[in-house]
Write an enzyme that holds these catalytic residues in place. Structure first.
Site, short mmCIF file in Angstrom:
data_model
loop_
_atom_site.label_atom_id
_atom_site.label_comp_id
_atom_site.label_asym_id
_atom_site.label_seq_id
_atom_site.Cartn_x
_atom_site.Cartn_y
_atom_site.Cartn_z
N GLU A 120 29.45 -29.94 -0.86
CA GLU A 120 28.40 -28.92 -0.96
C GLU A 120 28.58 -27.77 0.03
O GLU A 120 28.37 -26.62 -0.30
CB GLU A 120 27.06 -29.62 -0.71
CG GLU A 120 25.84 -28.76 -0.78
CD GLU A 120 24.55 -29.56 -0.57
OE1 GLU A 120 24.60 -30.64 0.05
OE2 GLU A 120 23.50 -29.09 -1.01
N GLU B 98 26.50 -39.98 -0.78
CA GLU B 98 25.81 -38.92 -0.05
C GLU B 98 26.77 -38.18 0.87
O GLU B 98 26.72 -36.96 1.00
CB GLU B 98 24.62 -39.54 0.72
CG GLU B 98 23.88 -38.59 1.63
CD GLU B 98 23.33 -37.34 0.93
OE1 GLU B 98 23.33 -37.26 -0.30
OE2 GLU B 98 22.93 -36.42 1.67
N ASN C 116 9.30 -15.66 -10.00
CA ASN C 116 10.17 -16.83 -9.81
C ASN C 116 9.98 -17.72 -11.02
O ASN C 116 8.85 -18.08 -11.34
CB ASN C 116 9.74 -17.56 -8.53
CG ASN C 116 10.44 -18.90 -8.35
OD1 ASN C 116 11.57 -19.07 -8.80
ND2 ASN C 116 9.76 -19.84 -7.72
N GLY C 117 11.09 -18.10 -11.69
CA GLY C 117 10.97 -18.98 -12.85
C GLY C 117 11.73 -18.41 -14.03
O GLY C 117 12.59 -17.53 -13.87
N ARG D 88 15.74 -19.90 -0.71
CA ARG D 88 15.40 -20.11 -2.12
C ARG D 88 16.31 -19.34 -3.07
O ARG D 88 16.24 -19.52 -4.28
CB ARG D 88 13.95 -19.68 -2.36
CG ARG D 88 12.94 -20.48 -1.57
CD ARG D 88 11.54 -20.05 -1.92
NE ARG D 88 11.26 -20.26 -3.32
CZ ARG D 88 10.87 -21.41 -3.84
NH1 ARG D 88 10.70 -22.46 -3.06
NH2 ARG D 88 10.63 -21.52 -5.12
N CYS E 68 13.71 -18.46 -6.85
CA CYS E 68 13.66 -17.24 -6.05
C CYS E 68 12.54 -17.39 -5.02
O CYS E 68 11.75 -18.33 -5.11
CB CYS E 68 13.32 -16.03 -6.92
SG CYS E 68 14.37 -15.88 -8.36
N LYS F 265 18.04 -23.93 -2.24
CA LYS F 265 17.37 -25.08 -1.65
C LYS F 265 16.50 -25.81 -2.65
O LYS F 265 16.46 -27.03 -2.67
CB LYS F 265 16.52 -24.59 -0.46
CG LYS F 265 15.74 -25.68 0.25
CD LYS F 265 16.68 -26.63 0.97
CE LYS F 265 15.97 -27.74 1.70
NZ LYS F 265 16.90 -28.84 2.01
N TRP G 16 17.68 -15.64 -7.00
CA TRP G 16 18.79 -16.52 -7.40
C TRP G 16 18.85 -16.39 -8.92
O TRP G 16 17.96 -16.86 -9.61
CB TRP G 16 18.50 -17.95 -6.96
CG TRP G 16 19.62 -18.90 -7.19
CD1 TRP G 16 20.77 -19.01 -6.47
CD2 TRP G 16 19.67 -19.94 -8.18
NE1 TRP G 16 21.54 -20.03 -6.97
CE2 TRP G 16 20.89 -20.62 -8.00
CE3 TRP G 16 18.82 -20.36 -9.19
CZ2 TRP G 16 21.27 -21.69 -8.80
CZ3 TRP G 16 19.20 -21.43 -9.99
CH2 TRP G 16 20.41 -22.08 -9.79
N HIS H 226 40.77 -48.93 -10.79
CA HIS H 226 40.61 -48.84 -12.24
C HIS H 226 40.90 -47.43 -12.76
O HIS H 226 40.44 -47.07 -13.83
CB HIS H 226 39.20 -49.31 -12.64
CG HIS H 226 38.97 -50.76 -12.32
ND1 HIS H 226 39.58 -51.78 -13.02
CD2 HIS H 226 38.24 -51.35 -11.35
CE1 HIS H 226 39.21 -52.95 -12.51
NE2 HIS H 226 38.41 -52.71 -11.49
N LYS I 176 27.61 -34.18 0.63
CA LYS I 176 27.43 -33.27 1.77
C LYS I 176 28.71 -32.50 2.02
O LYS I 176 28.69 -31.29 2.24
CB LYS I 176 27.06 -34.12 3.00
CG LYS I 176 26.01 -33.59 3.88
CD LYS I 176 24.59 -33.81 3.50
CE LYS I 176 24.21 -33.35 2.15
NZ LYS I 176 22.87 -33.74 1.75
O1 M6R Z 1 13.85 -31.00 -3.20
P1 M6R Z 1 14.54 -32.16 -3.81
O2 M6R Z 1 14.70 -33.31 -2.86
O3 M6R Z 1 13.95 -32.62 -5.10
O4 M6R Z 1 16.00 -31.63 -4.16
C1 M6R Z 1 16.89 -32.42 -4.88
C2 M6R Z 1 18.31 -31.89 -4.77
O5 M6R Z 1 18.39 -30.61 -5.32
C3 M6R Z 1 18.79 -31.84 -3.32
O6 M6R Z 1 18.69 -33.07 -2.69
C4 M6R Z 1 20.26 -31.37 -3.26
O7 M6R Z 1 21.10 -32.32 -3.83
C5 M6R Z 1 20.64 -31.08 -1.81
N1 M6R Z 1 20.98 -29.70 -1.65
C6 M6R Z 1 21.82 -31.83 -1.34
O8 M6R Z 1 22.07 -31.59 0.02
#
Ligand code: M6R
Length: 613
Positions: free
Chosen positions: A492, A485, A100-101, A27, A2, A608, A74, A508, A489
Site C-alpha cells: 500500500e 496485513e 462527495n459521493g 479523503r 472527497c 482514507k 478523489w 501448491h 501495509k
Molecule cells: O474505514 P474502514 O476500516 O472501513 O476501511 C477499510 C479499508 O478501506 C482500510 O482498512 C484499508 O484497507 C486501509 N487503507 C489499509 O491500510
C-alpha cells in the site's frame, strides 16, 4: 470520496476553508477548490493538485468573503482536472456546489438539463446538482435543495452557496458523511470533525436524508420526511493537536507510536484483573447484550482491507475462546453472495471510519434479514455506529494516514474483548485460558512500548525489501492473518509487490516465483506450528530466498537456525501476538516507503475513507 468544508460567520472564510481542507486531504487529493460569497458575487478558485498549490495561488490573489465552501477531490466521475475540480456552478453563476459521493442517474439528468438549455462546463456528476437547483422553484435555498433531492439517486453529501441568500449555506446528506460544527455566531460543516476542530468542539452529526440551513446564529434541520427536527449537539473530547502530527514526520509514524496508548484506551474501564484468579469485563451499554449472545445462532465478522484482516484474527478468538466458528467475510463479497442469515444471528462489522460503502451495505443487508448488527468502529457518530443495533468503539483516536495502523490493532483487541464476553455468556470459556489472555492483553501496552523503542534497528531489514521488486509474507494460523496485513501495509505505501500466503500453500503453485534473493518475511509466533513453519522456510531457502523471520523470544533459537535474520517479539500468550507482530510489520512498511521516497500518508490511487462501492 472527497472532503467538504463550509463556513459562515464573522471570520474571513478563505483561511477557515483552507485550514479545514488541509485536515481533510486524507479523503482525496487529486484536485481542490473553494467558492466564497462576497456581497452579491461568488468567486471560485480551483485547480488540479494539492491544497498547498491553491494556498500559494490564493496568497497572491486572496478571495474576500465571510461565507464559503471548499472541496478536496478523489475522482469518481471525470478525470482529475482543473475543470472537474469542485466547486461547480450553474449557468448564471449564482449557485456553487461541492459534493462527495456519486449521483447514479447523472447521465439522464444531464441530458434533460442540456435539452432544457443548460450549459455544462465539467464532466462531473456534481454539476447536475448546481443546474437542478438553478431550475428549482422555491422561496428559499433550503426549499430548492429539498426539492431537487427527489431527483437525485445515489450517495451524496453536498454544500451549496447562493448569491441570493448571502450568509447561508445549505447542506444535505445521503449515504456520505457530513457533520455540523456550532461556534459562537458561526457555523461550520465538514465531512469529518478535525476540519473545524480548531474553532469549535460542538458537533451535530447529520443523518441520511437530512437537509440543513446554516446561518451565523441559526441552524435549521429537516429530516428525510421533510419535518423540521432538532438534534442534540455533543462535545468532542479530543483536541485539535491530537489530529496533528505531534512532531513525527508523518501521520503514519505518529499513529504507529500511539498504539500502546490507544490499546490502553480500548481496554480502559472495560477489562481489569481484580484478584490473582479473577478478571472482569464491563462492556458499554451499547455493546451486545448477554441475552443476544446466549441465543446466538450464527456469527459473522465482516470488513474491508485491514479491517477484514482484523476480522480474520478476531475469528480465531471466537473459535478458541467461545467455541463458535464465525464466518469471516469481505464486505464486498458478503453483500452480493445472498448470505443465509436471519434472526438469532449476530453480524459484527469492523470499520475504522464507519463510512466504508461496502461495509455499510453489508450491515444494512444483515439488518434487513433480521440479524443483530454490531459496529466495531473508531468514529463516534459515524453512519455504521448510528445504524448498527450495537456499537463497540475501539477508542483509537483520529487516524489520518491512509494506511491503517492503530485502528487495526485496536480492532483486534476489541474483538478479543467481544470473544471473551461471548465465551463467558455461552459457558465455553476455559478459566485458565481466559486468565492467560486477559493478562496478556493488559501487558500489551508495556510490551508494545519496549518493542517500538527498538524500531530504529529495523531499517536494514526494511532496506532489503525496499530494494526488491516483490516480497512474500508467510504464516500459519494467526500468523497467516498477520502476514496478510503485513503484506497489505507493505504494498500500500511502498509499492513493492508483496504477497501473503498461508505457509503450507506456497508449494501448491506460488513457490515457482521464489528465486535467488527473493525477500520472504515469515511470521512464526505460534508454538504449536513452529515445526511446520520451519519446514516451509526450508522450502523457500532451498530456492535461494532471503528469509526474515518475525518470531517470539522463546522460539527465536529454533527459528534463528533456519532464517537469515530474526526480529524478536517479547513472549506473550500466542493469541495476543498478532497485536505485537503488527508493530514491526507496520514499521518495515513505513521505512521501505520512506526509503523509496513515497508520500507515506497519502499513497497513490488510495484514499482514507472508501465511501463509494
Ligand atoms: O474505514 P474502514 O476500516 O472501513 O476501511 C477499510 C479499508 O478501506 C482500510 O482498512 C484499508 O484497507 C486501509 N487503507 C489499509 O491500510
Amino acid at each position: 470520496m472527497c472532503g467538504i468544508i463550509g463556513y459562515v460567520g464573522p471570520r474571513p472564510a478563505q483561511e477557515v476553508l483552507l485550514n479545514g481542507l488541509e485536515r481533510l486531504e486524507y479523503r482525496g487529493y487529486d484536485s481542490v477548490g473553494v467558492a466564497l460569497l462576497d456581497g452579491s458575487q461568488i468567486q471560485v478558485a480551483k485547480q488540479m493538485g494539492r491544497i498547498a498549490g491553491l494556498r500559494e495561488k490564493l496568497a497572491a490573489a486572496p478571495l474576500a468573503g465571510h461565507s464559503g465552501i471548499g472541496h478536496t477531490r478523489w475522482a469518481t466521475h471525470g478525470q482529475p482536472s482543473d475543470q472537474n475540480a469542485h466547486p461547480h456552478t450553474d449557468c448564471s453563476g449564482h449557485i456553487a456546489v461541492v459534493h462527495n459521493g456519486i449521483i447514479e442517474n447523472e447521465a439522464a439528468l444531464r441530458q434533460e438539463l442540456i435539452a432544457g438549455g443548460h450549459h455544462f462546463r465539467s464532466e462531473t456528476d456534481t454539476e447536475v446538482i448546481a443546474h437542478l437547483i438553478e431550475e428549482a422553484d422555491g422561496e428559499s435555498l433550503s426549499d430548492a435543495v429539498r426539492a431537487i433531492r427527489q431527483r437525485l439517486r445515489g450517495s451524496y453529501a453536498i454544500a451549496v452557496l447562493d448569491t441570493r441568500h448571502p450568509d447561508e449555506i445549505v447542506v444535505a446528506r445521503n449515504e456520505a458523511p457530513l457533520v455540523i460544527g456550532l461556534g459562537e455566531g458561526e457555523r461550520f460543516v465538514a465531512s469529518d470533525i478535525p476540519a473545524f476542530l480548531p474553532y469549535t468542539r460542538w458537533v451535530v452529526p447529520l443523518e441520511d436524508g437530512d437537509t440543513a440551513s446554516l446561518k451565523r446564529d441559526e441552524l435549521v434541520l429537516w429530516n428525510a420526511a421533510g419535518e423540521r427536527i432538532t438534534r442534540q449537539p455533543y462535545v468532542i473530547s479530543w483536541s485539535a493537536e491530537a489530529a496533528e502530527r505531534s512532531g513525527y514526520t508523518t501521520f503514519m509514524e505518529k499513529e504507529i507510536h500511539e498504539q500502546p496508548r490507544a490499546w490502553r484506551e480500548t481496554m480502559r474501564g472495560r477489562l481489569a484483573i481484580v484478584s490473582p484468579r479473577q478478571w472482569e469485563l464491563h462492556l458499554d451499554e451499547e455493546a451486545p447484550k448477554p441475552q443476544e449472545w446466549q441465543r446466538l445462532h450464527q456469527l459473522f465478522l465482516i470488513g474491508c482491507g485491514t479491517a477484514y484482516h482484523a476480522a480474520m484474527v478476531g475469528g480465531r478468538f471466537f473459535e478458541q475462546l467461545a467455541r463458535v466458528a464465525p464466518t469471516v467475510d469481505l464486505a464486498s463479497e458478503f453483500r452480493y453472495r445472498d448470505p443465509i442469515i436471519g434472526p438469532g444471528d449476530i453480524a459484527i462489522f469492523v470499520s475504522q471510519s464507519g463510512e466504508t460503502a461496502d461495509t455499510l451495505a453489508a450491515m444494512r443487508l444483515a439488518k434487513a434479514q433480521g440479524a443483530t448488527t454490531v459496529a466495531v468502529t473508531n468514529v463516534v457518530g459515524s453512519t455504521l455506529a448510528r445504524e448498527a443495533d450495537r456499537v463497540f468503539y475501539i477508542q483509537a483516536g483520529p487516524e489520518i494516514a491512509v494506511a491503517s495502523t492503530k485502528a487495526y490493532t485496536t480492532q483486534v483487541i476489541a474483538l478479543a474483548l467481544l470473544a471473551l464476553d461471548l465465551g463467558h455468556q455461552n459457558g465455553q470459556l476455559n478459566p485458565e485460558r481466559a486468565m492467560a489472555l486477559v493478562q496478556a492483553l493488559l501487558d500489551l501496552p508495556r510490551l508494545g512500548e519496549s518493542l517500538l523503542d527498538q524500531s530504529a534497528q529495523w531499517e536494514p531489514l526494511a532496506a532489503a525489501i525496499a530494494n526488491a521488486s516483490s516480497a512474500f509474507y508467510l504464516g500459519r494460523g494467526l500468523d497467516w492473518a498477520a502476514a496478510l496485513e503485513g503484506a497489505l501495509k507493505m504494498k500500500e505505501i511502498s509499492y513493492v509487490h508483496a504477497e501473503a500466503y498461508a505457509a503450507g500453500e506456497l508449494k501448491h503453485g506460488t513457490l515457482a516465483l521464489v528465486e535467488a534473493a527473493t525477500p520472504v518475511v515469515a511470521l512464526i509466533t505460534q508454538p504449536h506450528l513452529v515445526e511446520k513453519s520451519l519446514s516451509n522456510l526450508r522450502e523457500v531457502k532451498a530456492r535461494g530466498a532471503s528469509v526474515l523471520a518475525i518470531t517470539s523470544e522463546g522460539l527465536s533459537k529454533a527459528v534463528g537456525e533456519v532464517a537469515d535474520a530474526v526480529l524478536v517479539l517479547p513472549d506473550i500468550d500466542p493469541l495476543a501476538t498478532p497485536v505485537l507482530a503488527a508493530l514491526p510489520l507496520q514499521v518495515l512498511a513505513l521505512m521501505a516507503a520512506t526509503l523509496r521516497g513515497n508520500d507515506v500518508d497519502k499513497p497513490r490511487n488510495l484514499a482514507k475513507s472508501v465511501t463509494v462501492e
